[in-house]
Design an enzyme around this catalytic site. Structure first.
Site, PDB file in Angstrom:
ATOM      1  N   HIS A   1      41.594  39.288  51.910  1.00 37.48           N
ATOM      2  CA  HIS A   1      42.376  39.528  51.321  1.00 37.48           C
ATOM      3  C   HIS A   1      42.731  38.833  49.604  1.00 37.48           C
ATOM      4  O   HIS A   1      42.936  39.039  48.569  1.00 37.48           O
ATOM      5  CB  HIS A   1      43.842  40.041  51.484  1.00 37.48           C
ATOM      6  CG  HIS A   1      44.737  40.786  51.211  1.00 37.48           C
ATOM      7  ND1 HIS A   1      44.834  42.354  51.125  1.00 37.48           N
ATOM      8  CD2 HIS A   1      46.069  40.809  50.145  1.00 37.48           C
ATOM      9  CE1 HIS A   1      45.775  42.627  50.144  1.00 37.48           C
ATOM     10  NE2 HIS A   1      46.679  41.803  50.232  1.00 37.48           N
ATOM     11  N   GLU A   2      43.491  37.570  50.111  1.00 42.58           N
ATOM     12  CA  GLU A   2      44.301  36.588  49.650  1.00 42.58           C
ATOM     13  C   GLU A   2      42.872  36.399  47.975  1.00 42.58           C
ATOM     14  O   GLU A   2      43.296  36.310  46.948  1.00 42.58           O
ATOM     15  CB  GLU A   2      44.761  35.779  49.684  1.00 42.58           C
ATOM     16  CG  GLU A   2      46.334  35.966  50.411  1.00 42.58           C
ATOM     17  CD  GLU A   2      46.936  36.792  49.622  1.00 42.58           C
ATOM     18  OE1 GLU A   2      46.991  36.837  48.207  1.00 42.58           O
ATOM     19  OE2 GLU A   2      48.131  37.577  49.894  1.00 42.58           O
TER      20      GLU A   2
ATOM     21  N   HIS B   1      42.355  38.837  45.916  1.00 42.82           N
ATOM     22  CA  HIS B   1      43.030  38.591  44.593  1.00 42.82           C
ATOM     23  C   HIS B   1      43.032  36.848  43.509  1.00 42.82           C
ATOM     24  O   HIS B   1      43.178  36.675  42.184  1.00 42.82           O
ATOM     25  CB  HIS B   1      44.539  38.305  44.460  1.00 42.82           C
ATOM     26  CG  HIS B   1      45.275  39.545  45.472  1.00 42.82           C
ATOM     27  ND1 HIS B   1      45.083  40.548  45.156  1.00 42.82           N
ATOM     28  CD2 HIS B   1      46.010  39.748  46.502  1.00 42.82           C
ATOM     29  CE1 HIS B   1      45.627  41.823  45.800  1.00 42.82           C
ATOM     30  NE2 HIS B   1      46.198  41.005  46.666  1.00 42.82           N
TER      31      HIS B   1
END
Length: 346
Positions: free
Chosen positions: A19-20, A23
């Site tokens: 997820h990170e 980003h």
């Protein structure tokens, strides 16, 4: 307990990493300055700076973050490389990339399983593939791999045959089961129970799974198709929750940890499947238009695109606080439900 802790750290760490990373990589690609990429919260266990970004591993492995300069427009030390200075489209890409990676991870996991181990199909053999905690089978000592031979003296030929015999059992009467384990035949007594959720008599076992390996191409198509089908199912289930909130069963960190431990006890494949399902769930939930979630940030950017200017800092502050309060209440409710299930069986 050790297996539960390790499996929970593994699952959360894998989900947060992907997820990170979504980003992170899109922020870098769009020219934003990322000051820190962290897995976990709290005190740093390890950190190393490469270029302008510090990479760190922190003590609490239940989350992570990217410190992208300029996320707060009132504090932007990066100038034109700050998040707030980039075009709306670039910021939208960065915000949505986390959930996008949560949809990519299950495809990777399913593909790896299908291409190496194979696609799982229920076995017709009356062999136990899973034992559910706090059910008669677990209390009687049945284990994964046990082959059921008879039920109350009647021979069992297939798993379907076994299920049909279980359906006819009574909850008030003990039943005799014989099973084979390591070439030894054992006889046990157990009393079936009526499960209110499924509205049927259960003893708490699942059948075993056999795997058929697939070619690379077929495995990839199967992984994408399976991911799509699960997403559709989850979205429909989420819609049902909004229609009837009182019927919702939420799991908090304790419940998720327990499920991760149970999956790990069954085997690595089960744990990877669980991680894939949780990743999809995280990706979908994170896209909800709730302030403090990525979906809420995306809505703010849509409003900015329509208005031609961002929302005021005061409005953003209030919406963020409301979103955080809502998430905190949901987390407390889910955790309370987890504790009730653990200590009171509810």
């Amino acid at each position: 307990m050790v297996i539960t802790i390790i499996s929970t750290i593994f699952v959360f760490g894998l989900l947060v990493l992907f997820h990170e990373f979504g980003h992170f990589i899109t922020a870098k690609f769009t020219g934003m300055r990322v000051d820190e990429f962290a897995i976990g919260f709290g005190p740093k266990l390890f950190s190393k700076k490469y270029g302008e970004t510090k990479y760190s591993l922190r003590a609490l492995p239940l989350g992570g973050f990217n410190d992208i300069a300029g996320m707060d427009a009132t504090d932007n030390p990066a100038g034109e490389r700050g998040f707030c200075e980039k075009p709306v489209l670039s910021r939208m890409i960065v915000i949505l990339a986390g959930s996008f990676m949560n949809f990519v991870l299950p495809i990777i996991l399913f593909f790896g399983i299908y291409a190496t181990v194979g696609v799982g199909k229920p076995s017709v053999e009356p062999v136990i593939g899973g034992v559910i905690d706090d059910f008669p089978a677990a209390r009687a000592g049945l284990q994964v791999g046990d082959k059921i031979l008879t039920v109350d003296g009647e021979k069992v030929a297939t798993w379907e045959d076994f299920l049909n015999k279980v359906k006819t059992l009574e909850t008030e009467r003990a039943v005799t089961l014989t099973y084979e384990r390591n070439s030894q035949v054992t006889e046990i007594l157990l009393t079936p129970q009526f499960d209110e959720k499924s509205k049927r008599i259960l003893i708490g076992v699942q059948n075993s799974i056999i795997y058929e390996p697939q070619s690379i191409g077929v495995a990839f198509i199967s992984a994408v198709t399976h991911t799509k089908d699960i997403m559709i199912y989850m979205i429909n289930a989420l819609a049902d929750i909004f229609k009837a909130p009182s019927n919702a069963e939420l799991a908090g960190p304790i419940g998720i940890a327990k499920m991760a431990g149970q999956a790990a006890e069954t085997g690595l494949i089960s744990l990877l499947n669980f991680a894939a399902l949780l990743s999809l769930n995280l990706g979908i939930i994170n896209l909800l238009p709730v302030p403090a979630l990525d979906g809420g940030h995306f809505v703010n950017l849509v409003i900015e695109a329509v208005r031609g200017k961002p929302m005021s800092q005061k409005a953003l502050m209030y919406t963020q606080r409301a979103g955080m309060a809502l998430l905190l209440l949901l987390t407390l409710y889910a955790t309370t439900s987890d504790l009730a299930r653990v200590f009171f069986g509810r």
